[in-house]
Enzyme design. Structure first.
Site, PDB file in Angstrom:
ATOM      1  N   TYR A 230       0.748  -1.188  -0.044  1.00 27.33           N
ATOM      2  CA  TYR A 230      -0.073   0.148  -0.057  1.00 27.33           C
ATOM      3  C   TYR A 230       0.815   1.147  -0.044  1.00 27.33           C
ATOM      4  O   TYR A 230       0.394   2.554  -0.118  1.00 27.33           O
ATOM      5  CB  TYR A 230      -0.954   0.173   1.078  1.00 27.33           C
ATOM      6  CG  TYR A 230      -2.122  -0.975   1.191  1.00 27.33           C
ATOM      7  CD1 TYR A 230      -2.308  -1.736   0.036  1.00 27.33           C
ATOM      8  CD2 TYR A 230      -2.654  -1.494   2.280  1.00 27.33           C
ATOM      9  CE1 TYR A 230      -3.280  -2.704   0.106  1.00 27.33           C
ATOM     10  CE2 TYR A 230      -3.701  -2.455   2.330  1.00 27.33           C
ATOM     11  CZ  TYR A 230      -3.988  -2.911   1.099  1.00 27.33           C
ATOM     12  OH  TYR A 230      -5.007  -3.916   0.996  1.00 27.33           O
TER      13      TYR A 230
ATOM     14  N   ASP B 209      -2.730 -18.023   1.587  1.00 27.76           N
ATOM     15  CA  ASP B 209      -3.755 -18.628   1.054  1.00 27.76           C
ATOM     16  C   ASP B 209      -4.196 -19.775   1.950  1.00 27.76           C
ATOM     17  O   ASP B 209      -5.413 -20.012   2.107  1.00 27.76           O
ATOM     18  CB  ASP B 209      -3.497 -18.864  -0.464  1.00 27.76           C
ATOM     19  CG  ASP B 209      -2.090 -19.844  -0.636  1.00 27.76           C
ATOM     20  OD1 ASP B 209      -1.519 -19.832   0.244  1.00 27.76           O
ATOM     21  OD2 ASP B 209      -2.127 -20.371  -1.895  1.00 27.76           O
TER      22      ASP B 209
END
Ligand code: NAD
Length: 369
Positions: free
Chosen positions: A142, A226
């Site tokens: 970010y 994941d």
């Protein structure tokens, strides 16, 4: 020793309504437990813009830097939607996080038994859940450079963001996670994608380094993010503390939060480096926003804000027993069936108001003495 200091920034919408109930609990702590705080209040968000033309003044910023902990309600609302980006209410909150350098975001996901039916998961999987996700908040994709949308050499465009982490950024958030685990069940699971990302390899190595050199007593495991997402919905109780980067933490903490039901129940803490007195820089706030759809109606659930104050007691002031007292009081009123409107199930009933929930929690606190 002077009383520890708290700065209350109640903000906009339901922020002041839920914070009013926290103030009652702060007063209760002083009267009934002899635990006193030096409390000051100031403006942030839309209300600060209305008063000063900016969502956070330099003076308020300086006060936030000087206190032991900041308690924030919520900011924003439709009235401010058309403002320039630079003075939007959220900018006030972002400035606080940035200038206080709050790099560790703690998001607990705790399931109160009385609300287990609110989860989208089966009750037997969710009952008794008590985990915390520590998300790195000030680095990663970010913020990494280069970033932007550029022309490519085929006549199209290319969008670029950069995942970037330094040793220092990883080690400091890892320390926050290990410190937290020592106060809990002493287990940390670190999540990244070391199988496909170099920054993930570095993340794994540095977390392991901090463990081996500074926290060998804490149990550490590593998991690809994941798989972590799958495990969170398959068997969430296997975790105690999860530490992960900004991007994966954003997603995994929302996923974990929703395991437990209503937005009105979710507290959070954002912590930075230790100050001279040993306490971390700290800002505590509910996860929810200013809920303009119910603001001013006495309908807001104050529990997320109250549990955020409990986190302040535990993580800023080493008052874990008093934090537990508040959490048990919340658990008790929920078990008694006391509900704000957001917690009403299909069976119906009469919801209590924001202050009605505060009354019930204070009564349960009295009964705990
Ligand atoms: P929101 O969290 O304010 O509300 C989402 C939904 O949840 C609404 O229906 C609301 O009524 C309900 N809700 C939220 N908190 C509740 C509570 N304590 N009790 C009962 N119900 C509750 O999110 P939104 O509607 O997307 O955003 C509204 C405003 O808040 C926007 O201006 C947004 O930018 C801002 N916002 C601020 C923060 C913050 O201050 N940290 C976070 C998110 C959104």
């Amino acid at each position: 020793m002077p009383d520890p200091s708290l700065l209350i920034l109640a903000g906009d919408g339901i922020g002041p309504e839920v914070m009013a109930e926290v103030k009652r609990i702060i007063a209760w702590m002083g009267e009934k437990r002899g635990i006193r705080f030096s409390v000051s209040e100031d403006l942030v968000g839309g209300c600060a813009y209305d008063a000063h033309g900016v969502p956070l003044t330099d003076e308020t910023m300086a006060r936030a830097q000087a206190v032991d902990a900041v308690l924030l309600g919520a900011v924003g609302g439709p009235k401010y939607d058309s403002l320039d980006f630079s003075v939007k209410p959220e900018r006030g909150l972002l400035r606080l996080r940035k200038e206080m350098d709050l790099y560790a975001n703690l998001r607990p996901a705790q399931c109160f038994d009385a609300l287990a039916d609110f989860s989208s998961l089966k009750k037997e999987i969710i009952a008794g859940l008590d985990i915390v996700i520590v998300r790195e908040l000030t680095g990663g994709v970010y913020f990494g450079e280069p970033r932007g949308i550029f022309p490519d050499n085929e006549g199209g465009r290319v969008g670029i963001n950069t995942q970037r982490y330094t040793t220092n950024e990883i080690r400091r958030v890892a320390r926050s996670a290990f410190e937290l685990a020592r106060r809990r069940r002493n287990k940390v699971c670190s999540m990244e994608k070391a199988n496909v990302m170099e920054s993930g390899i570095l993340w794994r190595e540095e977390v392991q380094w901090v463990h081996d050199n500074e926290y060998p007593d804490v149990e550490l495991s590593h998991m690809y993010a994941d798989n972590g997402a799958m495990q969170l919905v398959r068997w969430p109780r296997q975790f105690d503390v999860i530490v992960t980067d900004n991007l994966f933490g954003d997603i995994l903490s929302d996923c974990a939060a929703m395991l437990t039901g209503s937005l009105g129940m979710l507290p959070s803490a954002s912590l930075g480096a230790p100050m001279a007195n040993g306490r971390p820089k700290a800002l505590y706030e509910p996860v929810h926003g200013s809920a303009p759809d119910i603001a001013g109606q006495g309908k807001a659930n104050p529990i997320a804000c109250i549990l955020s104050f409990a986190m302040a007691l535990r993580y800023s002031f080493d008052l874990g027993d008093e934090a537990t007292r508040i959490e048990k009081a919340v658990e008790k009123v929920l078990a008694q069936g006391v509900r704000t409107a957001d917690l009403m199930g299909p069976e119906g009933g009469t919801p209590v108001s924001t202050s009605g929930m505060g009354d019930a929690i204070l009564k349960a606190l009295d009964a705990s003495l």
